[in-house]
Design a protein around this motif. Structure first.
Motif, PDB file in Angstrom:
ATOM      1  N   PRO A 105     -22.987   1.118  14.406  1.00  0.00           N
ATOM      2  CA  PRO A 105     -23.336   0.778  13.019  1.00  0.00           C
ATOM      3  C   PRO A 105     -22.129   0.112  12.358  1.00  0.00           C
ATOM      4  N   SER A 106     -22.341  -0.875  11.539  1.00  0.00           N
ATOM      5  CA  SER A 106     -21.237  -1.515  10.831  1.00  0.00           C
ATOM      6  C   SER A 106     -20.768  -0.616   9.700  1.00  0.00           C
ATOM      7  N   VAL A 107     -19.482  -0.315   9.678  1.00  0.00           N
ATOM      8  CA  VAL A 107     -18.924   0.533   8.619  1.00  0.00           C
ATOM      9  C   VAL A 107     -17.862  -0.258   7.873  1.00  0.00           C
ATOM     10  N   GLY A 108     -17.880  -0.160   6.572  1.00  0.00           N
ATOM     11  CA  GLY A 108     -16.890  -0.835   5.749  1.00  0.00           C
ATOM     12  C   GLY A 108     -15.790   0.117   5.339  1.00  0.00           C
ATOM     13  N   GLY A 109     -14.786  -0.421   4.712  1.00  0.00           N
ATOM     14  CA  GLY A 109     -13.679   0.401   4.235  1.00  0.00           C
ATOM     15  C   GLY A 109     -12.500  -0.480   3.892  1.00  0.00           C
ATOM     16  N   ARG A 110     -11.500   0.132   3.281  1.00  0.00           N
ATOM     17  CA  ARG A 110     -10.283  -0.612   2.972  1.00  0.00           C
ATOM     18  C   ARG A 110      -9.135  -0.073   3.820  1.00  0.00           C
ATOM     19  N   HIS A 111      -8.018  -0.779   3.773  1.00  0.00           N
ATOM     20  CA  HIS A 111      -6.889  -0.388   4.600  1.00  0.00           C
ATOM     21  C   HIS A 111      -6.172   0.823   4.025  1.00  0.00           C
ATOM     22  N   LEU A 112      -5.610   1.596   4.916  1.00  0.00           N
ATOM     23  CA  LEU A 112      -4.725   2.682   4.529  1.00  0.00           C
ATOM     24  C   LEU A 112      -3.499   2.110   3.820  1.00  0.00           C
ATOM     25  N   GLU A 113      -3.004   2.821   2.807  1.00  0.00           N
ATOM     26  CA  GLU A 113      -1.771   2.428   2.122  1.00  0.00           C
ATOM     27  C   GLU A 113      -0.617   3.176   2.787  1.00  0.00           C
ATOM     28  N   PRO A 114       0.232   2.488   3.558  1.00  0.00           N
ATOM     29  CA  PRO A 114       1.235   3.186   4.370  1.00  0.00           C
ATOM     30  C   PRO A 114       2.253   3.984   3.562  1.00  0.00           C
ATOM     31  N   ASP A 115       2.440   3.634   2.270  1.00  0.00           N
ATOM     32  CA  ASP A 115       3.399   4.374   1.447  1.00  0.00           C
ATOM     33  C   ASP A 115       2.724   5.421   0.567  1.00  0.00           C
ATOM     34  N   ASN A 116       1.429   5.650   0.772  1.00  0.00           N
ATOM     35  CA  ASN A 116       0.686   6.648   0.004  1.00  0.00           C
ATOM     36  C   ASN A 116       0.728   7.967   0.772  1.00  0.00           C
ATOM     37  N   LEU A 117       1.579   8.884   0.337  1.00  0.00           N
ATOM     38  CA  LEU A 117       1.794  10.129   1.076  1.00  0.00           C
ATOM     39  C   LEU A 117       0.551  11.020   1.066  1.00  0.00           C
ATOM     40  N   GLU A 118      -0.235  10.955  -0.001  1.00  0.00           N
ATOM     41  CA  GLU A 118      -1.461  11.749  -0.041  1.00  0.00           C
ATOM     42  C   GLU A 118      -2.448  11.268   1.021  1.00  0.00           C
ATOM     43  N   GLN A 119      -2.563   9.943   1.170  1.00  0.00           N
ATOM     44  CA  GLN A 119      -3.432   9.412   2.214  1.00  0.00           C
ATOM     45  C   GLN A 119      -2.911   9.784   3.601  1.00  0.00           C
ATOM     46  N   LEU A 120      -1.599   9.704   3.803  1.00  0.00           N
ATOM     47  CA  LEU A 120      -1.026  10.063   5.100  1.00  0.00           C
ATOM     48  C   LEU A 120      -1.285  11.524   5.437  1.00  0.00           C
ATOM     49  N   GLU A 121      -1.227  12.382   4.450  1.00  0.00           N
ATOM     50  CA  GLU A 121      -1.519  13.800   4.710  1.00  0.00           C
ATOM     51  C   GLU A 121      -2.961  13.971   5.185  1.00  0.00           C
ATOM     52  N   MET A 122      -3.883  13.198   4.601  1.00  0.00           N
ATOM     53  CA  MET A 122      -5.282  13.286   5.023  1.00  0.00           C
ATOM     54  C   MET A 122      -5.474  12.708   6.419  1.00  0.00           C
ATOM     55  N   VAL A 123      -4.703  11.660   6.764  1.00  0.00           N
ATOM     56  CA  VAL A 123      -4.733  11.146   8.136  1.00  0.00           C
ATOM     57  C   VAL A 123      -4.219  12.218   9.092  1.00  0.00           C
ATOM     58  N   GLY A 124      -3.128  12.872   8.718  1.00  0.00           N
ATOM     59  CA  GLY A 124      -2.600  13.957   9.536  1.00  0.00           C
ATOM     60  C   GLY A 124      -3.617  15.064   9.733  1.00  0.00           C
ATOM     61  N   HIS A 125      -4.381  15.348   8.701  1.00  0.00           N
ATOM     62  CA  HIS A 125      -5.450  16.347   8.776  1.00  0.00           C
ATOM     63  C   HIS A 125      -6.456  15.967   9.851  1.00  0.00           C
ATOM     64  N   GLN A 126      -6.868  14.697   9.872  1.00  0.00           N
ATOM     65  CA  GLN A 126      -7.834  14.237  10.870  1.00  0.00           C
ATOM     66  C   GLN A 126      -7.231  14.258  12.280  1.00  0.00           C
ATOM     67  N   LEU A 127      -5.972  13.835  12.398  1.00  0.00           N
ATOM     68  CA  LEU A 127      -5.335  13.828  13.714  1.00  0.00           C
ATOM     69  C   LEU A 127      -5.113  15.244  14.230  1.00  0.00           C
ATOM     70  N   GLY A 128      -4.760  16.158  13.337  1.00  0.00           N
ATOM     71  CA  GLY A 128      -4.586  17.547  13.759  1.00  0.00           C
ATOM     72  C   GLY A 128      -5.889  18.147  14.255  1.00  0.00           C
ATOM     73  N   LEU A 129      -6.997  17.844  13.533  1.00  0.00           N
ATOM     74  CA  LEU A 129      -8.302  18.316  13.989  1.00  0.00           C
ATOM     75  C   LEU A 129      -8.636  17.696  15.340  1.00  0.00           C
ATOM     76  N   TRP A 130      -8.426  16.388  15.474  1.00  0.00           N
ATOM     77  CA  TRP A 130      -8.652  15.683  16.743  1.00  0.00           C
ATOM     78  C   TRP A 130      -7.887  16.363  17.875  1.00  0.00           C
ATOM     79  N   HIS A 131      -6.564  16.554  17.679  1.00  0.00           N
ATOM     80  CA  HIS A 131      -5.723  17.091  18.748  1.00  0.00           C
ATOM     81  C   HIS A 131      -6.027  18.548  19.056  1.00  0.00           C
ATOM     82  N   SER A 132      -6.589  19.262  18.091  1.00  0.00           N
ATOM     83  CA  SER A 132      -6.969  20.656  18.366  1.00  0.00           C
ATOM     84  C   SER A 132      -8.233  20.722  19.217  1.00  0.00           C
ATOM     85  N   LEU A 133      -9.061  19.684  19.135  1.00  0.00           N
ATOM     86  CA  LEU A 133     -10.345  19.670  19.842  1.00  0.00           C
ATOM     87  C   LEU A 133     -10.282  18.931  21.176  1.00  0.00           C
ATOM     88  N   SER A 134      -9.522  17.841  21.236  1.00  0.00           N
ATOM     89  CA  SER A 134      -9.649  16.919  22.365  1.00  0.00           C
ATOM     90  C   SER A 134      -9.251  17.492  23.723  1.00  0.00           C
TER      91      SER A 134
END
Length: 326
Positions: A105-134
């Motif tokens: 399915p085509s999904v839209g979205g905007r780019h991550l802001e590399p200097d946005n620490l709140e966004q980076l924390e949420m990325v870390g949240h997703q990666l931590g969940l990924w690495h706990s499961l994979s």
């Protein structure tokens, strides 16, 4: 080097391939930015937008691609925000006209802001969940991140073809040989290998009220830090803050071994070598000289000589740490 390219992937073949899985084009067939594969967005008769990816032959086997798809579906089923390919006719992977392909399915979205620490924390949240499961979905066909695969083999190819100006050959031979020797100890350290995204940079993260991790085309087994270091940028102080934000989210799901931080510069250096070899290997594809004309220019190779020389120095420096050393 393989001389394969996508000249045979004509619009008629694409339309026939889509029809073979029950999808009929209404409009579009817009090429998206991809050099390794060929990717198109289109509007279907059901008035939904889709993306179709035609995989480059001779790169991944059907088994390896299906491992990627299986991991993506497993992660999605367990609340990791990824984009799994559609199951059409009982499979996510299809063949037509000598090409393997899949549809999303085509999904839209905007780019991550590399200097946005709140966004980076949420990325870390997703990666931590990924690495706990994979770890429950080991990638036996995809293989493991290793010095042989990401340094020795690319380096051998570069030295064989010498894509730099001839007068620079002695310097590059010496520099790449030194880098390979310096990278061998850190990249052969014994550490847990888990199924990774493998190419986790900001271009592969869409922001949709939160991060969506896309394009698992380079997924493989490797150390957890491989999915973190490419999200760090700027000077050491900035990288330290970014790393702290990533790990704040990451460690909600699994602990991170801080000893792996010593792998950041070795992994960065290996990526640089591997990228040069990738460009050299794909040069017979007509799309590459058009997209990367600077690869054949002397100035590019002079800059590469300087950057790789700097990496040789950085490999000897203390690794990034969460707290500064004085």
């Amino acid at each position: 080097m393989s001389a394969f390219h996508f000249a045979n992937l004509t619009p008629d073949l694409i339309l026939d391939a889509l029809a073979s899985v029950g999808l009929y084009l209404e409009s579009g067939l817009t090429p998206l930015n991809s050099y390794e594969n060929r990717v198109y967005q289109f509007l279907c008769e059901d008035q939904r937008r889709y993306v179709v990816k035609f995989y480059r032959p001779e790169r991944w086997s059907a088994q390896q691609i299906l491992e990627e798809h299986g991991l993506t579906h497993y992660l999605s089923d367990n609340e990791v925000n990824v984009a799994p390919p559609l199951v059409l006719g009982g499979s996510t992977l299809h063949a037509h006209g000598g090409f393997l392909f899949a549809v999303w399915p085509s999904v839209g979205g905007r780019h991550l802001e590399p200097d946005n620490l709140e966004q980076l924390e949420m990325v870390g949240h997703q990666l931590g969940l990924w690495h706990s499961l994979s770890p429950a979905m080991p990638l036996s066909a995809r293989g493991v991140y290793s010095h042989e695969r990401f340094v020795a083999e690319p380096l051998a190819q570069l030295l064989l073809h010498s894509p730099w100006p001839r007068k620079l050959n002695p310097e590059f031979t010496e520099l790449l040989t030194k880098l390979s020797a310096a990278l061998l100890p850190p990249l052969t350290l014994v550490c847990p290998h888990i199924p990774l995204h493998g190419d986790c940079h900001i271009g592969n993260i869409l922001w949709r009220d939160g991060p969506m991790l896309v394009d698992l085309d380079d997924c493989l087994m490797g150390p957890a830090v491989q999915d973190l270091w490419m999200l760090l940028s700027g000077d050491e102080a900035e990288q330290r803050m970014q790393l702290d934000a990533l790990l704040s989210g990451y460690e909600e799901f699994c602990a991170f071994d801080l000893g792996q931080l010593r792998l950041i510069e070795p992994l960065r250096t290996a990526r640089m070598i591997h990228h040069l070899a990738w460009l050299n290997r794909r040069w017979p594809d007509p799309a590459f000289p058009k997209a990367f004309p600077w690869f054949a220019e002397e100035e590019f190779w002079l800059n590469q000589r300087q950057q790789l020389g700097q990496q040789l120095v950085r490999l000897k420096a203390p690794p990034l740490a969460l707290t500064p050393s004085y």
